[in-house]
Design a protein around this motif. Structure first.
Motif, mmCIF file in Angstrom:
data_model
loop_
_atom_site.group_PDB
_atom_site.id
_atom_site.type_symbol
_atom_site.label_atom_id
_atom_site.label_comp_id
_atom_site.label_asym_id
_atom_site.label_seq_id
_atom_site.Cartn_x
_atom_site.Cartn_y
_atom_site.Cartn_z
ATOM 1 N N LYS A 8 -16.312 18.940 -12.541
ATOM 2 C CA LYS A 8 -15.605 17.677 -12.624
ATOM 3 C C LYS A 8 -14.141 17.930 -12.286
ATOM 4 C CE LYS A 8 -15.669 13.577 -15.458
ATOM 5 N NZ LYS A 8 -16.084 12.989 -16.714
ATOM 6 N N ALA A 9 -13.587 17.102 -11.409
ATOM 7 C CA ALA A 9 -12.188 17.219 -11.013
ATOM 8 C C ALA A 9 -11.546 15.836 -11.107
ATOM 9 C CB ALA A 9 -12.098 17.750 -9.590
ATOM 10 N N PHE A 10 -10.243 15.797 -11.070
ATOM 11 C CA PHE A 10 -9.519 14.535 -11.184
ATOM 12 C C PHE A 10 -8.450 14.451 -10.112
ATOM 13 C CE2 PHE A 10 -11.085 15.753 -15.320
ATOM 14 C CZ PHE A 10 -11.708 14.595 -15.765
ATOM 15 N N ARG A 11 -8.145 13.230 -9.707
ATOM 16 C CA ARG A 11 -7.064 12.976 -8.764
ATOM 17 C C ARG A 11 -6.371 11.678 -9.160
ATOM 18 N NH1 ARG A 11 -7.977 8.730 -5.496
ATOM 19 N NH2 ARG A 11 -10.104 8.130 -5.046
ATOM 20 N N ALA A 12 -5.151 11.496 -8.696
ATOM 21 C CA ALA A 12 -4.424 10.262 -8.976
ATOM 22 C C ALA A 12 -5.051 9.113 -8.196
ATOM 23 C CB ALA A 12 -2.960 10.431 -8.580
ATOM 24 N N SER A 13 -5.089 7.945 -8.800
ATOM 25 C CA SER A 13 -5.620 6.758 -8.145
ATOM 26 C C SER A 13 -4.691 6.346 -7.013
ATOM 27 C CB SER A 13 -5.739 5.620 -9.165
ATOM 28 O OG SER A 13 -6.039 4.401 -8.508
ATOM 29 N N GLY A 14 -5.256 5.904 -5.903
ATOM 30 C CA GLY A 14 -4.442 5.445 -4.780
ATOM 31 C C GLY A 14 -3.754 4.124 -5.080
ATOM 32 N N GLU A 36 -18.999 21.033 1.050
ATOM 33 C CA GLU A 36 -18.114 19.886 0.874
ATOM 34 C C GLU A 36 -17.699 19.394 2.254
ATOM 35 O OE1 GLU A 36 -14.883 21.138 -1.621
ATOM 36 O OE2 GLU A 36 -15.992 20.648 -3.429
ATOM 37 N N ILE A 37 -17.872 18.096 2.485
ATOM 38 C CA ILE A 37 -17.469 17.524 3.769
ATOM 39 C C ILE A 37 -16.368 16.500 3.527
ATOM 40 C CG2 ILE A 37 -19.648 17.939 4.954
ATOM 41 C CD1 ILE A 37 -20.418 15.053 4.416
ATOM 42 N N GLU A 38 -15.534 16.329 4.511
ATOM 43 C CA GLU A 38 -14.412 15.402 4.397
ATOM 44 C C GLU A 38 -14.930 13.977 4.308
ATOM 45 O OE1 GLU A 38 -10.698 14.251 7.172
ATOM 46 O OE2 GLU A 38 -11.114 16.389 6.954
ATOM 47 N N ASN A 39 -14.293 13.184 3.451
ATOM 48 C CA ASN A 39 -14.683 11.804 3.232
ATOM 49 C C ASN A 39 -13.650 10.903 3.891
ATOM 50 O OD1 ASN A 39 -15.487 9.334 2.260
ATOM 51 N ND2 ASN A 39 -15.448 9.916 0.116
ATOM 52 N N ASP A 40 -14.077 10.042 4.815
ATOM 53 C CA ASP A 40 -13.154 9.141 5.511
ATOM 54 C C ASP A 40 -12.629 8.030 4.608
ATOM 55 O OD1 ASP A 40 -13.625 10.606 7.781
ATOM 56 O OD2 ASP A 40 -15.107 9.205 8.598
ATOM 57 N N ARG A 41 -13.363 7.725 3.539
ATOM 58 C CA ARG A 41 -13.007 6.581 2.696
ATOM 59 C C ARG A 41 -12.239 6.942 1.431
ATOM 60 N NH1 ARG A 41 -17.741 2.227 3.132
ATOM 61 N NH2 ARG A 41 -18.116 2.434 5.341
ATOM 62 N N ALA A 42 -12.151 8.198 1.112
ATOM 63 C CA ALA A 42 -11.466 8.614 -0.114
ATOM 64 C C ALA A 42 -10.809 9.971 0.121
ATOM 65 C CB ALA A 42 -12.464 8.698 -1.275
#
Length: 108
Positions: A8-14, A36-42
């Motif tokens: 589980k990881a966390f990031r700041a909300s956009g 892990e693949i890059e996500n265009d939407r997040a």
């Protein structure tokens, strides 16, 4: 203790940087089972499992699944062959109806 497949990881909300959004990232045990693949939407990446390693992944989790079933956290899956055959027959019949309707250009 078994190494973690997903951490589980966390990031700041956009939208609101004062809030945090949880997401999953690949843990130490994930190497070879997933990428892990890059996500265009997040901003965080998406974990994608390697299809050819699924049986190995299931074997890796078998002790955990067995323990969870013993402790009542999950119910073991029970397959009913007759029910599965009935479901498949109904699904295939519905698919045939859709194909026939499409051939007659009917709205289904």
């Amino acid at each position: 203790m078994q190494p973690v497949l997903l951490a589980k990881a966390f990031r700041a909300s956009g939208k609101d940087p004062s809030k945090v959004r949880p997401h999953r990232k690949l843990g130490q045990a994930g190497d070879g089972f997933a990428v892990e693949i890059e996500n265009d939407r997040a901003p965080e990446s998406v974990v994608q499992y390697v299809e050819t390693r699924f049986d190995d992944l299931l074997e890796y989790f078998a002790p955990t699944i067995d323990a969870m079933a013993r402790e009542g956290e999950i119910k073991p899956a029970v397959r009913d062959a007759a029910k599965g055959a009935e479901y498949r027959a109904a699904f295939e019949a519905a698919q045939r109806q859709r194909e026939e309707a499409a051939g007659r250009q009917e709205v289904f």
